[in-house]
Design a protein around this motif. Structure first.
Motif, PDB file in Angstrom:
ATOM      1  N   SER A   1       0.829  -1.211   0.000  1.00 15.76           N
ATOM      2  CA  SER A   1       0.000   0.000   0.000  1.00 15.76           C
ATOM      3  C   SER A   1       0.862   1.260   0.000  1.00 15.76           C
TER       4      SER A   1
ATOM      5  N   THR B   1       2.693   1.461  -3.659  1.00 21.43           N
ATOM      6  CA  THR B   1       1.823   1.827  -4.788  1.00 21.43           C
ATOM      7  C   THR B   1       1.879   3.324  -5.089  1.00 21.43           C
TER       8      THR B   1
ATOM      9  N   GLY C   1      -0.832  -2.258  -6.249  1.00 18.24           N
ATOM     10  CA  GLY C   1      -2.188  -1.864  -5.866  1.00 18.24           C
ATOM     11  C   GLY C   1      -3.140  -3.044  -5.827  1.00 18.24           C
ATOM     12  N   ALA C   2      -3.013  -3.950  -6.815  1.00 16.20           N
ATOM     13  CA  ALA C   2      -3.886  -5.124  -6.850  1.00 16.20           C
ATOM     14  C   ALA C   2      -3.632  -6.036  -5.652  1.00 16.20           C
TER      15      ALA C   2
ATOM     16  N   SER D   1      -4.908  -4.283  -2.393  1.00 21.23           N
ATOM     17  CA  SER D   1      -6.374  -4.235  -2.261  1.00 21.23           C
ATOM     18  C   SER D   1      -6.952  -5.627  -2.026  1.00 21.23           C
TER      19      SER D   1
ATOM     20  N   GLN E   1     -13.111  -2.866  -1.570  1.00 23.48           N
ATOM     21  CA  GLN E   1     -11.830  -3.295  -2.147  1.00 23.48           C
ATOM     22  C   GLN E   1     -11.504  -2.500  -3.411  1.00 23.48           C
TER      23      GLN E   1
ATOM     24  N   GLN F   1      -8.361   0.219  -3.920  1.00 22.06           N
ATOM     25  CA  GLN F   1      -7.360   0.148  -4.981  1.00 22.06           C
ATOM     26  C   GLN F   1      -7.284   1.463  -5.747  1.00 22.06           C
TER      27      GLN F   1
ATOM     28  N   ARG G   1      -3.954   4.227  -5.742  1.00 22.67           N
ATOM     29  CA  ARG G   1      -3.337   4.493  -7.043  1.00 22.67           C
ATOM     30  C   ARG G   1      -3.718   5.884  -7.568  1.00 22.67           C
TER      31      ARG G   1
END
Length: 620
Positions: A50, A53, A112-113, A116, A159, A163, A167
């Motif tokens: 986190s 990102t 980020g993926a 999240s 979620q 994300q 980002r």
């Protein structure tokens, strides 16, 4: 307030601005508290991702902001001076910057993926743990279908928003600020084009947010209703088929699904206005920049490369605004989901472990602890009153007083709705009494450690519940450390060993979901065997032999007397034959004890018991 002579003085009125500020502070405090609750599940590598990102997003933005500047120089210096070396050098540098930007973007997308997905996983875990601590009253408050929606749809909404936040919420503002500074450095007068556009976008976005939030909240509530109908239908599928109610259930589901669709359309048709308005403003700004910038080039106030770079920066600025608007729209959608999730996280379990205190054990020892051992199976109800609605006027149990010796066999009988199941559910604290007290082993159940109490009380519920897996795995719920001999002995006592051994794989037979490949009587006997493996101090059989014949019922009761002589056995039944050999029988009527005694005593002294007995005898 009182004055010097004791007369009442009016309280001073706060200025309206102070009241508004106070309300805003409360809302802000509540929002921050909700955010902290949600982010509490962000731990380990997900917290690191986190943080990584936005760092990679910043790197991507820096490259994208520098590229138009390099392009301006390539046009105004390299091409204008016909300097091929400068063009090649600047072009290669731009390609390298584009590759670096692509690398940062790809890393940011991956970080980020992962962040999240990990955030959603931990949030679901925390929600599930919270639900596991709920009492029956807490679950009743939300409903099962609503909790399922919150654990699935609502968490997915949050979620996706998370994300976007880690980002775009970093990328867009930095891009907006950097692009604005670069555009202003190129031509301050021309920059007024997008300064006019920003208030228009802000106004449109504010209107969309104001309209959408209540619509999304209604939509999520309808998700709860739809899930409830699906759950009810699937659980009762045999009843639906046997009564040929498939068309009716289909129509009911279609109606609920259509209502959900209409609510989604109502919400989405406002949200989709965001895109066209943003595109209109973007293209209007580009056209205005080309018009006014072209005039400046003609009059020599601006170079061609600068105008091209300026258009690039305007595009970046307005695209950043579009991204921010997308974030706000997602926040509107997720705000309803966040509130629903936080409602579960904020819910305080009605039943919880007692605080450690100075206690004195029956053996004379004392210390600072909770009771973590049930000494015996004696049970005492003293002036017990209970209401599901916490309202004494709507109590389902009133003035319950009884004493049961440890090891006794007790029968409980009464008509439908006489609160027999409610009575026994209070013993392991599935619910708490509203007034009075319940003691097990001479100690108030509210003073016990919950695990210790419930490990000492086995309940075989009216509705037999088995889980996916083998027969052995289901039986081990009663005692995970039980060996094969203990499992077999429990099944023999529950009259289940014979049919289990007749199955192709015996105790390793897979039951399927809910034990669909077993009869009702077979499931009841397995549930009894599972309860016996706990070797409890108190065993509660809530009409748990209703699906077996009287001969099997008699064998089970005889085995229980022989195998668990020191265990207190409470048998709720509709058949007199199931309780007539009990040491004492309680007759419930309207949430009160109408009579108690042996079978012979009740036949002589209790009209309700005698009426039930006569009706069953006449049927035989």
């Amino acid at each position: 307030m009182t004055g010097p002579k004791g007369d009442v003085q009016p309280l001073p009125l706060l200025p309206r601005r102070a009241v508004i500020a106070g309300a805003g502070a409360i809302r802000y405090s509540g929002a921050m508290s909700s955010l902290r609750k949600l982010l509490s599940g962000l731990e380990g590598k997900y917290r690191l991702y986190s943080l990584l990102t936005p760092v990679t997003m910043i790197g991507e933005v820096i490259m994208e902001v520098i590229i138009p500047l390099m392009m301006s120089r390539l046009i105004d210096i390299g091409i204008a001076d016909k300097n091929l070396a400068y063009v090649l050098k600047t072009g290669l540098l731009m390609v390298a910057m584009a590759c670096v930007s692509l690398t940062f973007g790809a890393l940011g997308a991956r970080f980020g993926a992962v962040a999240s997905l990990g955030f959603a996983r931990n949030l679901r875990r925390n929600l599930f743990r919270k639900v596991q601590d709920f009492s029956f009253g807490n679950v009743d408050h939300f409903s099962t279908s609503s909790l399922v929606t919150r654990l699935t749809t609502d968490v997915t909404n949050v979620q996706n928003t998370y994300q976007m936040l880690i980002r775009i919420c970093f990328r867009a503002p930095i891009m907006l600020l950097s692009g604005t500074l670069m555009a202003c450095s190129i031509n301050l007068r021309l920059s007024t084009v997008f300064f006019v556009a920003v208030p228009v976008l802000a106004l449109v976005l504010g209107i969309i947010i104001r309209i959408c939030y209540p619509r999304f909240r209604r939509m999520l509530a309808q998700y709860d209703d739809l899930n409830g109908k699906v759950q009810e239908n699937l659980i009762a599928i045999r009843v639906v088929k046997s009564f040929v109610r498939t068309p009716y259930e289909s129509a009911k589901f279609n109606g609920s699904a259509a209502l959900l669709r209409n609510l989604q359309v109502q919400a989405e048709k406002v949200v989709i206005l965001n895109g066209p308005v943003m595109q209109l403003v973007v293209y209007a700004c580009i056209v205005a920049a080309l018009f006014f910038g072209g005039r400046m080039i003609v009059f020599g106030d601006m170079l061609t490369g600068q105008l091209i770079s300026f258009i690039s920066y305007i595009t970046q600025i307005l695209m950043s605004l579009m991204m921010l608007s997308m974030i706000f729209v997602m926040l509107v959608l997720s705000r309803a989901s966040i509130n629903r999730i936080v409602e579960v996280l904020d819910e305080e379990p009605e039943i919880r472990n007692p605080e450690p205190r100075a206690v004195e054990h029956p053996d004379g020892s004392s210390g600072e602890a909770v009771f973590d051992r049930v000494p015996n199976g004696s049970i005492d109800f003293k002036n017990v009153v209970f209401s599901y609605l916490h309202d004494a006027d709507k109590a389902v149990l009133n003035d319950i007083n009884l004493h049961i010796d440890s090891g006794a066999v007790v029968g409980i009988i009464g008509g439908t709705g006489s609160s027999k199941t409610t009575l026994v559910s209070l013993i392991p604290r599935l619910y708490d009494v509203m007034a009075g007290s319940i003691s097990v082993g001479g100690i108030d159940v509210r003073k016990y450690d919950l695990k210790a109490l419930r490990d000492s009380v086995s309940m075989v519920l009216q509705k037999n519940v088995l889980f996916s897996g083998t027969i052995r795995e289901n039986l081990l719920w009663g005692n995970p450390k039980a060996g094969d001999e203990e499992i077999k002995a429990a099944c023999i006592a529950a009259d289940a060993d014979e049919f289990v051994c007749a199955l192709p794989k015996g105790y390793d037979t897979d039951l399927g979901q809910g034990g669909v490949n077993l009869s009702g009587g077979q499931k009841q006997r397995l549930c009894i065997a599972r309860a016996l493996l706990k070797k409890p101090k108190v065993l509660i059989l809530d009409d748990s032999t209703s699906a077996v014949d009287t001969a099997t019922d008699a064998r089970i009761r005889k085995a229980l007397r022989n195998t668990l002589p020191e265990t207190t056995k409470l048998i709720i039944a509709q058949r007199i034959a199931s309780v007539q050999d009990a040491d004492v029988i309680y007759v419930l009527d309207g949430g009160r004890i109408h009579g108690c005694g042996t079978h012979a005593e009740l036949l002589e002294n209790n009209a309700i018991y005698r009426e039930v007995y006569d009706s069953q005898q006449s049927q035989n």
